[in-house]
Design a protein around this motif. Structure first.
Motif, PDB file in Angstrom:
ATOM      1  N   GLU A 110      50.155  11.653 -10.517  1.00  0.00           N
ATOM      2  CA  GLU A 110      50.572  10.822 -11.650  1.00  0.00           C
ATOM      3  C   GLU A 110      52.052  10.458 -11.531  1.00  0.00           C
ATOM      4  N   LYS A 168      44.120   8.293 -12.113  1.00  0.00           N
ATOM      5  CA  LYS A 168      42.783   8.715 -12.526  1.00  0.00           C
ATOM      6  C   LYS A 168      41.734   8.256 -11.524  1.00  0.00           C
ATOM      7  N   GLU A 200      46.117   4.878 -14.806  1.00  0.00           N
ATOM      8  CA  GLU A 200      44.799   4.410 -14.406  1.00  0.00           C
ATOM      9  C   GLU A 200      44.595   4.600 -12.893  1.00  0.00           C
ATOM     10  N   ASP A 255      52.474  16.000 -23.416  1.00  0.00           N
ATOM     11  CA  ASP A 255      51.480  14.953 -23.673  1.00  0.00           C
ATOM     12  C   ASP A 255      52.108  13.562 -23.743  1.00  0.00           C
ATOM     13  N   LYS A 261      50.882   9.684 -23.370  1.00  0.00           N
ATOM     14  CA  LYS A 261      49.981   9.658 -22.224  1.00  0.00           C
ATOM     15  C   LYS A 261      48.528   9.433 -22.674  1.00  0.00           C
ATOM     16  N   SER A 278      39.257  10.618  -9.006  1.00  0.00           N
ATOM     17  CA  SER A 278      37.797  10.597  -9.100  1.00  0.00           C
ATOM     18  C   SER A 278      37.126  10.045  -7.846  1.00  0.00           C
ATOM     19  N   PRO A 316      44.503  10.218 -22.886  1.00  0.00           N
ATOM     20  CA  PRO A 316      43.835  11.519 -22.998  1.00  0.00           C
ATOM     21  C   PRO A 316      43.478  12.155 -21.661  1.00  0.00           C
ATOM     22  N   SER A 317      43.239  11.325 -20.651  1.00  0.00           N
ATOM     23  CA  SER A 317      42.833  11.850 -19.341  1.00  0.00           C
ATOM     24  C   SER A 317      44.007  12.402 -18.531  1.00  0.00           C
ATOM     25  N   ALA A 318      45.237  12.143 -18.986  1.00  0.00           N
ATOM     26  CA  ALA A 318      46.419  12.561 -18.224  1.00  0.00           C
ATOM     27  C   ALA A 318      46.662  14.058 -18.364  1.00  0.00           C
TER      28      ALA A 318
END
Length: 277
Positions: free
Chosen positions: A104, A272, A269, A223, A92, A276, A94-96
């Motif tokens: 997700e 994420k 993506e 992860d 995954k 945001s 790093p932001s996951a």
């Protein structure tokens, strides 16, 4: 304070505790799913693959009872003469989240529903000793009889079970109709492909209708995502045919794993960006 009120308070607290537990997502570790040795082997760049032609048995399957049931049921239905497994790890970004969030997982679900994106993927052709297009065309259709093209479906909330149909032109096995059944769990996505038309190589019928199954499982492992592919078929027996088909199915399974890696990157993506916004 009355006894009745005390009992109500205790029951209310227990209910809150149960709801909190139910709303907590958890995932198995990679070692729990495949064992320590295989987890170490999956750290390399290549997937683990294996093809069996005689008395096949699942050897790479993760320790997941639900997935095992799907594979066992398919094997009982087919009594396959060809069985190919692939196991790979998708790291995954790093932001996951660890484990994955609902957003997700839902994004991943919709990316695996994007049947049209299978058009143009390539695999290594053993017979030609070069890369070759897997699916020339790939389209969701309304049904196996009418075959009306549809856009790839998208779901805000994935159903527990979904069945769709696809028309896919394979440069080896021709223009065929498939059924895809998708299953959604808190910690995994599983989909099963079945051929609804006979598969042929030129004039030779290789796999009859309903005699092919491909099972793909995406399991959250903290992860990483553990991706398992099992393709099996009751194929026609010709000298050297099963060996050749085994190599071809192995390379095709690896092509699907590569396709999934691209779709997974897109899914994370999107998740994420949604978080945001």
């Amino acid at each position: 304070m009355s006894l009745q009120f005390k009992r109500f308070s205790v029951l209310f607290l227990l209910l809150l505790l149960l709801l909190a537990v139910a709303g907590t997502s958890s995932s198995a570790t990679l070692e729990e799913l495949v064992g320590t040795d295989r987890a170490a082997a999956l750290s390399g760049p290549e997937p683990i693959t294996e093809a069996q032609l005689k008395d096949p048995q699942p050897r790479l399957i993760p320790m997941d009872a639900g997935l095992r049931r799907f594979v066992d049921e398919a094997m009982d239905a087919l009594d396959p003469s060809l069985f190919v497994e692939s196991l790979s790890l998708y790291k995954k970004p790093p932001s996951a989240a660890e484990p994955w969030t609902e957003a997700e997982r839902n994004a991943l679900y919709n990316e695996t529903l994007a049947i049209s994106t299978l058009a143009g993927i390539e695999y290594f052709s053993v017979s030609r000793n070069r890369m070759r297009t897997f699916y020339e065309t790939s389209t969701v259709i309304d049904g196996p009889e009418t075959k009306k093209p549809l856009t790839d479906p998208v779901y805000t909330t994935p159903p527990a079970e979904l069945r769709i149909y696809a028309r896919q032109k394979d440069l080896t096995f021709g223009d065929n109709i498939y059924q895809y059944t998708y299953y959604t769990r808190t910690d995994a996505l599983i989909f099963v492909q079945e051929n609804l038309s006979p598969m042929s190589v030129g004039p030779i019928s290789v796999v009859r209708k309903n005699r092919l199954r491909s099972i793909i499982a995406v399991i959250d492992a903290g992860d990483s995502l553990l991706v398992y592919v099992a393709s099996m078929a009751k194929a026609a027996s010709f000298p050297g045919m099963n060996e050749r088909a085994g190599r071809s199915f192995t390379n095709r399974a690896e092509a699907i794993l590569t396709w999934f890696s691209v779709r997974a990157g897109t899914a994370f993506e999107k998740a994420k960006a949604g978080a945001s916004s």
